[in-house]
Design an enzyme around this catalytic site. Structure first.
Site, PDB file in Angstrom:
ATOM      1  N   LYS A  57       0.801  -1.226   0.000  1.00 19.78           N
ATOM      2  CA  LYS A  57       0.000   0.000   0.000  1.00 19.78           C
ATOM      3  C   LYS A  57       0.836   1.279   0.000  1.00 19.78           C
ATOM      4  CE  LYS A  57      -4.416  -1.367   0.296  1.00 19.78           C
ATOM      5  NZ  LYS A  57      -5.498  -0.885  -0.582  1.00 19.78           N
ATOM      6  N   SER A  82      -8.838  -0.226   6.535  1.00 20.75           N
ATOM      7  CA  SER A  82      -8.844  -1.217   7.611  1.00 20.75           C
ATOM      8  C   SER A  82      -7.468  -1.398   8.232  1.00 20.75           C
ATOM      9  CB  SER A  82      -9.332  -2.572   7.077  1.00 20.75           C
ATOM     10  OG  SER A  82      -8.427  -3.079   6.118  1.00 20.75           O
ATOM     11  N   GLU A 208      -9.803 -13.960  -4.115  1.00 19.09           N
ATOM     12  CA  GLU A 208     -10.635 -13.380  -3.055  1.00 19.09           C
ATOM     13  C   GLU A 208     -10.966 -14.440  -2.015  1.00 19.09           C
ATOM     14  OE1 GLU A 208     -13.613 -10.040  -4.621  1.00 19.09           O
ATOM     15  OE2 GLU A 208     -13.982 -11.966  -5.598  1.00 19.09           O
ATOM     16  N   GLY A 212     -16.032 -12.981   0.660  1.00 16.61           N
ATOM     17  CA  GLY A 212     -16.038 -11.655   0.045  1.00 16.61           C
ATOM     18  C   GLY A 212     -15.779 -11.740  -1.444  1.00 16.61           C
ATOM     19  N   ASP A 214     -17.138 -10.325  -4.060  1.00 17.66           N
ATOM     20  CA  ASP A 214     -17.822  -9.268  -4.808  1.00 17.66           C
ATOM     21  C   ASP A 214     -17.236  -9.062  -6.204  1.00 17.66           C
ATOM     22  OD1 ASP A 214     -15.783  -8.223  -2.818  1.00 17.66           O
ATOM     23  OD2 ASP A 214     -15.944  -6.470  -4.112  1.00 17.66           O
ATOM     24  N   SER A 308       0.969  -9.769  -0.700  1.00 14.45           N
ATOM     25  CA  SER A 308       0.763  -8.318  -0.582  1.00 14.45           C
ATOM     26  C   SER A 308       1.156  -7.695   0.744  1.00 14.45           C
ATOM     27  CB  SER A 308      -0.698  -7.985  -0.890  1.00 14.45           C
ATOM     28  OG  SER A 308      -1.564  -8.664   0.011  1.00 14.45           O
TER      29      SER A 308
END
Length: 327
Positions: A57, A82, A208, A212, A214, A308
């Site tokens: 990030k 989060s 995923e 979750g 989506d 990640s």
């Protein structure tokens, strides 16, 4: 006529890489003969758990913050997250000589909240299951006159995240497939932008948690789908809707989405610790989990994996990875 939505190009990823040179870490690429034997392929793991703040990030947060006008940068930055984006924006603000206010869910991992505050940011909490973090974040930024840097739905954030895949492919050369964890879709959108530009035949596969899914549902439906807020150990992927900017990029560039269970994520975390000698948080382990669990079918010959992040405290890591027969 409404303005066209911004997009992200390979040139944007290249420019982000130049901006991050000497500021973000060029993280290592790990290999394991044991892993290769288990999955029947040559696997290259981009270890973003060694990135500043412990996750990818920082790449996108710094790339976005560094492009703010000086007068806006001086007023400060806001973000909602989060955990990992929260830390990334807090550190980017500190590096650029400004301040940050971060909206975080009340149940965010303690280690992530403490780290965010440790970088000098003000932390404001909310209930992720009853409140809309996007609306709260925009209201907070507007009320205080801050520049809002969202965790994934921003072209500069996406371009910055894409530098992880760019570095991986610069080191490994051509790969047949690239596995990337999917939350809001920023990492995979940036990664797919870089990977498909360098190697047009590469298969970009997102991963995923089952709770979750989506993005998987959205790609199958051809439009953004909202699911109930996921309850999964992969807190960094506990999102209910793909990003408005990331989704069309991923719709065009991502081949498929694989799903993994929380139990499979834990197996991957244990494997990474015991065999690779690295600590991965649940979200960072999902692509490895998909490989180990055979979720991508017959694996191609050369596979890249973006691990990640590794932001998990020792107590939670031990609790998640403890064998049942040792209780």
């Amino acid at each position: 006529m409404a303005a066209a939505a911004p997009t992200v190009t390979f040139a944007d990823v290249r420019e982000a890489a130049a901006r991050l040179e000497g500021i973000a870490h060029r993280t290592p690429v790990l290999t394991s003969r044991t892993l290769n034997s288990l999955v029947g392929a040559e696997v290259f793991i981009k270890a973003e758990n060694f990135q500043r703040i412990g996750a990818f990030k920082f790449r996108g947060a710094y790339n976005a913050a560094a492009q703010l006008p000086p007068d806006q940068l001086a007023k400060g930055i806001a973000a909602y997250s989060s955990g990992n984006h929260a830390q990334a924006v807090a550190l980017a603000a500190r590096e650029l000589g400004t301040t940050a206010v971060i909206l975080m869910p009340e149940d965010a991992p303690r280690s992530k909240r403490e780290a965010t505050a440790g970088y000098g940011a003000e932390v404001v909490t909310y209930d992720r299951y009853t409140q809309d973090r996007t609306a709260l974040g925009h209201a907070l930024a507007e009320d205080r006159g801050l520049a809002l840097i969202p965790p994934y739905d921003h072209p500069h954030v996406i371009a910055g995240q894409g530098t992880a895949a760019l570095e991986l492919l610069e080191e490994t050369g051509p790969l047949d497939a690239l596995l990337v964890p999917v939350g809001g879709g920023g990492l995979i959108a940036g990664s797919a932008t870089a990977a498909t530009a360098l190697h047009p035949g590469i298969r970009v596969i997102g991963v995923e948690p089952e709770a979750g899914d989506d993005t998987k549902r959205s790609l199958e439906a051809g439009t953004r789908v909202t699911v109930p807020v996921p309850r999964t150990i992969a807190d960094g992927q506990a999102l209910d809707t793909p990003g408005a900017l990331t989704f069309p990029l991923n719709q065009r560039l991502v081949e498929a989405i694989a799903l993994v269970s929380d139990a499979e994520i834990v197996i991957a975390m244990r494997f990474a610790f015991e065999r690779l000698k690295i600590v991965l948080e649940p979200s960072g382990a999902t692509p490895l989990a998909a490989l180990l669990a055979g979720r991508i079918g017959d694996p191609p010959r050369r596979i890249g994996v973006i691990a990640s992040g590794g932001n998990i405290d020792a107590d939670r890591f031990a609790a998640l990875t403890a064998r049942p027969d040792r209780g």
